[in-house]
Scaffold this active site. Structure first.
Site, short mmCIF file in Angstrom:
data_model
loop_
_atom_site.label_atom_id
_atom_site.label_comp_id
_atom_site.label_asym_id
_atom_site.label_seq_id
_atom_site.Cartn_x
_atom_site.Cartn_y
_atom_site.Cartn_z
N ARG A 38 56.18 36.96 43.00
CA ARG A 38 55.01 37.97 42.69
C ARG A 38 53.68 37.54 43.13
O ARG A 38 52.82 38.24 43.38
CB ARG A 38 55.18 37.95 41.08
CG ARG A 38 56.34 38.80 40.51
CD ARG A 38 56.02 38.69 38.93
NE ARG A 38 57.26 39.44 38.55
CZ ARG A 38 58.32 39.15 37.57
NH1 ARG A 38 58.06 38.29 36.86
NH2 ARG A 38 59.13 40.19 37.33
N TRP A 75 57.28 46.90 43.21
CA TRP A 75 58.23 46.15 43.33
C TRP A 75 57.84 44.66 42.76
O TRP A 75 56.68 44.67 42.39
CB TRP A 75 58.77 45.93 44.73
CG TRP A 75 57.75 45.52 45.84
CD1 TRP A 75 56.35 45.14 45.61
CD2 TRP A 75 57.90 45.61 47.04
NE1 TRP A 75 55.90 44.97 46.74
CE2 TRP A 75 56.69 45.38 47.85
CE3 TRP A 75 59.16 46.10 47.88
CZ2 TRP A 75 56.58 45.24 48.93
CZ3 TRP A 75 58.70 45.93 49.45
CH2 TRP A 75 57.83 45.84 49.89
N GLU A 76 58.65 44.02 42.68
CA GLU A 76 58.40 42.35 42.04
C GLU A 76 58.39 42.65 40.65
O GLU A 76 57.48 41.59 40.09
CB GLU A 76 57.63 41.59 42.93
CG GLU A 76 57.83 41.39 44.12
CD GLU A 76 58.49 40.37 44.60
OE1 GLU A 76 59.13 39.61 43.95
OE2 GLU A 76 59.04 40.02 45.75
N GLY A 77 58.92 43.51 40.03
CA GLY A 77 58.45 43.86 38.53
C GLY A 77 57.27 44.95 38.55
O GLY A 77 56.21 44.55 39.12
#
Ligand code: FAD
Length: 592
Positions: A266, A404-406
């Site tokens: 992140r 993405w990446e949460g």
């Protein structure tokens, strides 16, 4: 490598500490080695990537993978890999610098990012010596591409609900993996995959899976909105026979691996967004000084200056929060005993300590680049909409960064959720801080005539009002606050605003006391802090109306009035934005 001197020792603590006691790492603290690497990567990116960008974006695995090997030769695939396993083991600040600098092709940048981040760090941090010996040297050269398989068709944000299973074979020699992974970056090109699966249907665990594993197939490439030059594929497992020695760390430790690696993923995503935002500001400012309308260049128009000014303010804040955060993480790593047997596991686990800040970087960085690209496209007018100009592809490529990446929704929940957890288990002494709010509001501020003194006091007030609102919401909803997503998101945005404003002010004071002061950075700090007050006060009213179900108590109204009186700044942001834009136009490139 230079070290940070920050006193913070846990995530979220910035809310409790005073701005006056805080020092942070910023890009002005880069060592000469950091600067050399920055230049080297920018040169490589321009000479080798930009010149072949069109081909990369047509999806050319041979080209992308040969460029990866070139990065390997430069050592840039092994920054986070220990020397004994073929890497160069530089500090995390260097990782951030490289992530920020690889901007010319976001598709190529993400290939690199997964290779050096979520694809390999699970092995670096949690692998056995044999696993490291086997995979890392080839990952460091680019001979072996790696990928990270967490997401499944029916579990993305709720990754812990994964259905993929791993069952020990009768002879105890293999795990038989069954299930499906989707959206896997580098999926079509990787030789080795980090795959998460439940042992015995329950214990979430991680495995190293090689691409020629019996029972494992790589599915089709996805047809995407952007990032078209990167590989995104499905992974299919039908009794895939994975040797027991390919279990990573321990059975049941999958979440530790997944989330600690995602924290750095992140963070790096925020760095890429920063690099992208700077590129756009440079391109838009050059274009604005060239393009004419109504007999003059559009850069002369106040509406355009406002845009360039605001784009620069947000990008400066992103930059500052990024290097502050990586300074904190680097400090944490430096504290770990390098000779301890669990050094790498401890390093991996240390990433979780600043999960609040890494999520802030992800959310603010990706929201910033999304907005900056949109504004940049607007400055290009109709040409912004054409593929042969730089903004249209940037617009498409950038969109995924909020997903993405949460997703940013999930990361906002992480920010407020972790702060809530730390408040409830008293890891952070919130109770004491909340008790001090009254005396803070009833004490005359000690604002002298030093640079940005009033803005510093505003940040102190912002921290207090943030805590006040958080406490009111927690008192009303208790544990259910986590389900009040609208309030959770507003609180997290307030916390992000505070972190950014504080970081920006501290950095600007550092710049102004250096031998290379830049006056327009003071304007940036003033604009950010002044507009932060508007944003926070607007959310304050919305949150309190929700907490008090529309009838806010007189006491709460009085408290907010006192905060408002103390926080408000009377800076002329209209003129300040013009000043910032003029400086950027003069430099013809994002200059900070
Ligand atoms: C190009 C690309 C590359 C990717 N690369 C990888 C990779 O290499 N490895 C990997 O494992 N994954 C990868 N992903 C997957 C990515 O991480 C997921 O798409 C992402 O986590 C979201 O999951 P989802 O798509 O299932 O959305 P969902 O979880 O279905 O979410 C849909 C919407 O609902 C919202 N939502 C869901 N739950 C909540 C909640 N509790 N509260 C509020 N809102 C909520 C989300 O924010 C989103 O807006 C990639 C995705 C893309 C598009």
């Amino acid at each position: 490598m230079s070290k940070t001197k920050n006193e913070h020792n846990t995530g979220g603590q910035f809310l409790l500490d005073s701005i006056f006691d805080t020092s942070i790492f910023t890009r002005e603290d880069f060592s000469s080695e950091h600067r050399e690497i920055y230049k080297m990567v920018m040169d490589f990116d321009r000479e080798r990537v930009l010149s072949q960008k069109e081909e990369i974006e047509k999806f050319d695995p041979d080209l992308s993978l040969s460029l990866m090997k070139e990065l390997g030769e430069l050592g840039l695939l092994g920054i986070d890999i220990p020397e004994e396993y073929g890497g160069i083991d530089l500090d995390k600040i260097t990782s951030a610098i490289v992530a920020e600098s690889l901007v010319q092709s976001p598709s190529f940048a993400v290939t690199w990012s997964v290779q050096t981040g979520i694809g390999s760090l699970p092995i670096v941090w949690f692998g056995t010596d044999e696993q490291k010996q086997k995979y890392l040297p080839k990952i460091a050269t680019g001979e072996l591409i790696c990928a990270y398989g967490l997401t499944e068709p029916s579990s993305g944000s709720d990754a812990m609900q994964a259905d993929t299973t791993a069952t020990l074979s009768d002879d105890g020699k293999h795990y038989l993996i069954n299930g499906e992974k989707v959206f896997i970056t580098n999926g079509g090109w990787a030789g080795v995959f980090i795959v998460f699966a439940r042992v015995d249907g329950s214990k979430f665990s991680a495995f190293i899976v090689e691409n020629d594993t019996e029972g494992f197939t790589i599915g089709r490439e996805e047809n995407k909105l952007g990032m078209k030059g990167s590989s995104t594929a499905q992974l299919l497992f039908q009794d895939a026979k994975v040797p027991v020695e390919n279990l990573l760390y321990e059975v049941g430790k999958g979440a530790t691996i997944a989330f600690n690696c995602l924290n750095i993923g992140r963070f790096k995503l925020g760095c890429s967004c920063l690099g992208g935002s700077k590129q756009v500001i440079s391109a838009a400012s050059v274009y604005a000084q060239d393009r004419k309308a109504f007999g003059t260049t559009i850069s002369k128009f106040d509406a355009i200056r406002k845009k360039i000014g605001e784009m620069s303010v947000r990008t400066f804040a992103t930059d500052t929060m990024i290097y502050r955060t990586i300074g904190l993480l680097q400090n944490e790593i430096d504290l770990i005993d390098k000779d301890a047997p669990n050094y790498y596991i401890n390093t991996g686990e240390a990433m979780g300590k600043y999960a609040i800040e890494t999520s802030m970087v992800k959310v603010f960085g990706s929201d910033c680049s999304h907005w900056v690209i949109d504004q940049g496209l607007q400055i290009f007018g109709g040409y912004g909409f054409l593929e042969e100009y730089p903004l249209a592809p940037a617009y498409r490529d950038d969109r995924v960064n909020q997903i993405w990446e949460g997703t940013n929704e999930i990361n906002r929940q992480i920010i407020t959720g972790f702060i809530m957890k730390k408040a409830l288990n008293e890891e952070l002494p919130f109770r004491d801080a909340i008790r001090q709010i009254d005396s803070f509001l009833n004490t005359k501020p000690d604002v002298d005539d030093t640079l940005l003194a009033k803005e510093c006091d505003t940040v102190e007030s912002a921290k207090k009002i943030g805590l006040y609102l958080f406490n009111e919401a927690l008192s009303e909803f208790a544990q259910d606050l986590k389900n009040e997503h609208q309030i959770v998101e507003m609180l997290s945005d307030i916390f992000i605003d505070i972190y950014c404003a504080e970081s920006t002010i501290i950095r600007v004071k550092k710049i102004m006391s250096s031998d290379k002061p830049v006056a327009s950075t003071v304007d940036i700090a003033k604009v950010f802090t002044t507009e932060m007050v508007d944003r926070i006060l607007a959310k304050t009213h919305t949150i309190l109306n929700a907490v008090f179900a529309g009838s806010v108590s007189t006491e709460a109204k009085d408290t907010v009035d006192k905060f408002e009186e103390r926080m408000r700044l009377s800076n002329n942001v209209v003129q300040l934005k013009r000043n910032i834009a003029e400086y950027v136009f003069d430099q013809k490139v994002y200059p900070y």
